[in-house]
Design a protein around this motif. Sequence first.
Motif, PDB file in Angstrom:
ATOM      1  N   LEU A   1       1.186   4.411  -2.303  1.00 40.56           N
ATOM      2  CA  LEU A   1       0.633   4.497  -0.961  1.00 40.56           C
ATOM      3  C   LEU A   1      -0.516   3.502  -0.777  1.00 40.56           C
ATOM      4  O   LEU A   1      -0.570   2.777   0.226  1.00 40.56           O
ATOM      5  CB  LEU A   1       0.152   5.922  -0.680  1.00 40.56           C
ATOM      6  CG  LEU A   1      -0.181   6.272   0.747  1.00 40.56           C
ATOM      7  CD1 LEU A   1       1.052   6.141   1.623  1.00 40.56           C
ATOM      8  CD2 LEU A   1      -0.718   7.688   0.824  1.00 40.56           C
ATOM      9  N   SER A   2      -1.424   3.434  -1.732  1.00 44.67           N
ATOM     10  CA  SER A   2      -2.568   2.520  -1.627  1.00 44.67           C
ATOM     11  C   SER A   2      -2.122   1.065  -1.649  1.00 44.67           C
ATOM     12  O   SER A   2      -2.528   0.260  -0.804  1.00 44.67           O
ATOM     13  CB  SER A   2      -3.545   2.762  -2.777  1.00 44.67           C
ATOM     14  OG  SER A   2      -4.069   4.052  -2.717  1.00 44.67           O
ATOM     15  N   LEU A   3      -1.302   0.708  -2.616  1.00 50.69           N
ATOM     16  CA  LEU A   3      -0.850  -0.673  -2.724  1.00 50.69           C
ATOM     17  C   LEU A   3       0.087  -1.046  -1.577  1.00 50.69           C
ATOM     18  O   LEU A   3       0.077  -2.182  -1.103  1.00 50.69           O
ATOM     19  CB  LEU A   3      -0.185  -0.908  -4.071  1.00 50.69           C
ATOM     20  CG  LEU A   3      -1.093  -0.708  -5.290  1.00 50.69           C
ATOM     21  CD1 LEU A   3      -0.316  -0.932  -6.578  1.00 50.69           C
ATOM     22  CD2 LEU A   3      -2.314  -1.591  -5.217  1.00 50.69           C
ATOM     23  N   GLY A   4       0.888  -0.088  -1.114  1.00 42.68           N
ATOM     24  CA  GLY A   4       1.750  -0.329   0.038  1.00 42.68           C
ATOM     25  C   GLY A   4       0.954  -0.618   1.291  1.00 42.68           C
ATOM     26  O   GLY A   4       1.305  -1.497   2.089  1.00 42.68           O
ATOM     27  N   PHE A   5      -0.142   0.107   1.491  1.00 37.54           N
ATOM     28  CA  PHE A   5      -1.020  -0.146   2.633  1.00 37.54           C
ATOM     29  C   PHE A   5      -1.585  -1.563   2.545  1.00 37.54           C
ATOM     30  O   PHE A   5      -1.608  -2.297   3.537  1.00 37.54           O
ATOM     31  CB  PHE A   5      -2.150   0.879   2.676  1.00 37.54           C
ATOM     32  CG  PHE A   5      -3.152   0.604   3.744  1.00 37.54           C
ATOM     33  CD1 PHE A   5      -2.921   1.003   5.048  1.00 37.54           C
ATOM     34  CD2 PHE A   5      -4.331  -0.069   3.457  1.00 37.54           C
ATOM     35  CE1 PHE A   5      -3.844   0.741   6.041  1.00 37.54           C
ATOM     36  CE2 PHE A   5      -5.263  -0.342   4.441  1.00 37.54           C
ATOM     37  CZ  PHE A   5      -5.014   0.058   5.738  1.00 37.54           C
ATOM     38  N   CYS A   6      -2.037  -1.955   1.352  1.00 38.54           N
ATOM     39  CA  CYS A   6      -2.573  -3.309   1.167  1.00 38.54           C
ATOM     40  C   CYS A   6      -1.510  -4.362   1.463  1.00 38.54           C
ATOM     41  O   CYS A   6      -1.778  -5.352   2.151  1.00 38.54           O
ATOM     42  CB  CYS A   6      -3.106  -3.480  -0.250  1.00 38.54           C
ATOM     43  SG  CYS A   6      -4.606  -2.551  -0.585  1.00 38.54           S
ATOM     44  N   ALA A   7      -0.303  -4.159   0.951  1.00 37.22           N
ATOM     45  CA  ALA A   7       0.779  -5.117   1.179  1.00 37.22           C
ATOM     46  C   ALA A   7       1.147  -5.189   2.655  1.00 37.22           C
ATOM     47  O   ALA A   7       1.371  -6.276   3.197  1.00 37.22           O
ATOM     48  CB  ALA A   7       1.997  -4.728   0.347  1.00 37.22           C
ATOM     49  N   MET A   8       1.201  -4.043   3.306  1.00 33.77           N
ATOM     50  CA  MET A   8       1.594  -3.994   4.710  1.00 33.77           C
ATOM     51  C   MET A   8       0.595  -4.733   5.595  1.00 33.77           C
ATOM     52  O   MET A   8       0.989  -5.496   6.485  1.00 33.77           O
ATOM     53  CB  MET A   8       1.721  -2.534   5.158  1.00 33.77           C
ATOM     54  CG  MET A   8       2.252  -2.382   6.540  1.00 33.77           C
ATOM     55  SD  MET A   8       2.597  -0.674   7.038  1.00 33.77           S
ATOM     56  CE  MET A   8       1.680   0.324   5.953  1.00 33.77           C
ATOM     57  N   THR A   9      -0.691  -4.544   5.367  1.00 33.10           N
ATOM     58  CA  THR A   9      -1.680  -5.228   6.207  1.00 33.10           C
ATOM     59  C   THR A   9      -1.774  -6.711   5.855  1.00 33.10           C
ATOM     60  O   THR A   9      -2.023  -7.538   6.733  1.00 33.10           O
ATOM     61  CB  THR A   9      -3.064  -4.567   6.103  1.00 33.10           C
ATOM     62  OG1 THR A   9      -3.476  -4.533   4.743  1.00 33.10           O
ATOM     63  CG2 THR A   9      -3.041  -3.169   6.691  1.00 33.10           C
ATOM     64  N   ALA A  10      -1.548  -7.070   4.588  1.00 35.20           N
ATOM     65  CA  ALA A  10      -1.579  -8.485   4.204  1.00 35.20           C
ATOM     66  C   ALA A  10      -0.369  -9.237   4.764  1.00 35.20           C
ATOM     67  O   ALA A  10      -0.475 -10.416   5.105  1.00 35.20           O
ATOM     68  CB  ALA A  10      -1.608  -8.611   2.685  1.00 35.20           C
ATOM     69  N   ARG A  11       0.760  -8.565   4.882  1.00 35.99           N
ATOM     70  CA  ARG A  11       1.981  -9.213   5.335  1.00 35.99           C
ATOM     71  C   ARG A  11       2.224  -9.034   6.836  1.00 35.99           C
ATOM     72  O   ARG A  11       3.294  -9.375   7.337  1.00 35.99           O
ATOM     73  CB  ARG A  11       3.167  -8.700   4.535  1.00 35.99           C
ATOM     74  CG  ARG A  11       3.061  -9.072   3.044  1.00 35.99           C
ATOM     75  CD  ARG A  11       4.266  -8.659   2.268  1.00 35.99           C
ATOM     76  NE  ARG A  11       5.474  -9.337   2.692  1.00 35.99           N
ATOM     77  CZ  ARG A  11       5.857 -10.557   2.290  1.00 35.99           C
ATOM     78  NH1 ARG A  11       5.080 -11.238   1.479  1.00 35.99           N
ATOM     79  NH2 ARG A  11       6.986 -11.072   2.713  1.00 35.99           N
ATOM     80  N   ALA A  12       1.248  -8.512   7.553  1.00 38.77           N
ATOM     81  CA  ALA A  12       1.366  -8.357   9.009  1.00 38.77           C
ATOM     82  C   ALA A  12       0.147  -8.989   9.683  1.00 38.77           C
ATOM     83  O   ALA A  12      -0.684  -8.291  10.264  1.00 38.77           O
ATOM     84  CB  ALA A  12       1.490  -6.883   9.380  1.00 38.77           C
ATOM     85  N   PRO A  13       0.018 -10.328   9.607  1.00 44.99           N
ATOM     86  CA  PRO A  13      -1.127 -10.967  10.260  1.00 44.99           C
ATOM     87  C   PRO A  13      -0.964 -10.928  11.779  1.00 44.99           C
ATOM     88  O   PRO A  13       0.132 -10.662  12.294  1.00 44.99           O
ATOM     89  CB  PRO A  13      -1.049 -12.409   9.750  1.00 44.99           C
ATOM     90  CG  PRO A  13       0.418 -12.630   9.519  1.00 44.99           C
ATOM     91  CD  PRO A  13       0.926 -11.304   9.016  1.00 44.99           C
ATOM     92  N   HIS A  14      -2.059 -11.192  12.483  1.00 47.31           N
ATOM     93  CA  HIS A  14      -1.939 -11.403  13.922  1.00 47.31           C
ATOM     94  C   HIS A  14      -1.072 -12.648  14.105  1.00 47.31           C
ATOM     95  O   HIS A  14      -1.089 -13.548  13.257  1.00 47.31           O
ATOM     96  CB  HIS A  14      -3.301 -11.644  14.563  1.00 47.31           C
ATOM     97  CG  HIS A  14      -4.297 -10.545  14.355  1.00 47.31           C
ATOM     98  ND1 HIS A  14      -3.990  -9.204  14.454  1.00 47.31           N
ATOM     99  CD2 HIS A  14      -5.616 -10.602  14.054  1.00 47.31           C
ATOM    100  CE1 HIS A  14      -5.077  -8.486  14.231  1.00 47.31           C
ATOM    101  NE2 HIS A  14      -6.074  -9.307  13.974  1.00 47.31           N
ATOM    102  N   LEU A  15      -0.341 -12.719  15.196  1.00 50.17           N
ATOM    103  CA  LEU A  15       0.539 -13.863  15.447  1.00 50.17           C
ATOM    104  C   LEU A  15       0.194 -14.516  16.782  1.00 50.17           C
ATOM    105  O   LEU A  15      -0.027 -13.828  17.776  1.00 50.17           O
ATOM    106  CB  LEU A  15       2.006 -13.416  15.453  1.00 50.17           C
ATOM    107  CG  LEU A  15       2.526 -12.826  14.145  1.00 50.17           C
ATOM    108  CD1 LEU A  15       3.937 -12.289  14.325  1.00 50.17           C
ATOM    109  CD2 LEU A  15       2.481 -13.862  13.035  1.00 50.17           C
ATOM    110  N   LEU A  16       0.168 -15.831  16.775  1.00 52.52           N
ATOM    111  CA  LEU A  16      -0.156 -16.598  17.973  1.00 52.52           C
ATOM    112  C   LEU A  16       0.916 -17.646  18.183  1.00 52.52           C
ATOM    113  O   LEU A  16       1.283 -18.363  17.247  1.00 52.52           O
ATOM    114  CB  LEU A  16      -1.527 -17.266  17.806  1.00 52.52           C
ATOM    115  CG  LEU A  16      -1.999 -18.156  18.939  1.00 52.52           C
ATOM    116  CD1 LEU A  16      -2.249 -17.331  20.202  1.00 52.52           C
ATOM    117  CD2 LEU A  16      -3.254 -18.905  18.532  1.00 52.52           C
TER     118      LEU A  16
END
Length: 188
Positions: free
Chosen positions: A69-84
């Motif tokens: 759960l902890s590492l998944g949260f880190c991976a999810m936020t790292a792999r979902a940047p804002h997009l422009l």
Amino acid sequence: MLRDLRDWAARRPMTLPEGQLPIPHSSDVRMIVWAFAGTDLVTGLVIDAVLPPAGRAIHLLWMVFSLVLSLGFCAMTARAPHLLDDRNLRLRTGPFRELTIPVEALGSVRVTHGATRGYGLRGVPDEDGAVACTVGSARNLVIDLEEPMPIRMRKGEPVLCRRIYATADHPGEAARLISRSRTGRAKP
């Protein structure tokens, strides 16, 4: 989350849609989650040493669940940047919703530091017409809109928004990139 964790662990590069520029965010929150995961692992090993053999299997399952759960949260936020891109700015907060703003609606963008209680897409309690779209409470970007825009919250009626608070790992660079997107010159 599990897919992001798998791709992150395998060091697979992120595939972004054509023409979209990533704006990384939430590295401060990830560092805190990493610290808690490390502490949890060390504490879990100490607890495992004193547990009777019958309780170790359940404890091991709990430790694996907690780490995933902890590492998944880190991976999810790292792999979902804002997009422009040339049409939209998409502010993403991992599992806590996202907000898409048309580029023509963007007004000024500036760096400022502060906090708004909570996480995800939410209203700013002490400011009418403002929303925050962040993973944690910290914010370091202010985006003022040209015209008020209706934003649907999770609960309640849509909010007529004039200002959006967000976060970026490099706020100065993000503000310049977003500002340039209004004139069609958004380049990395």
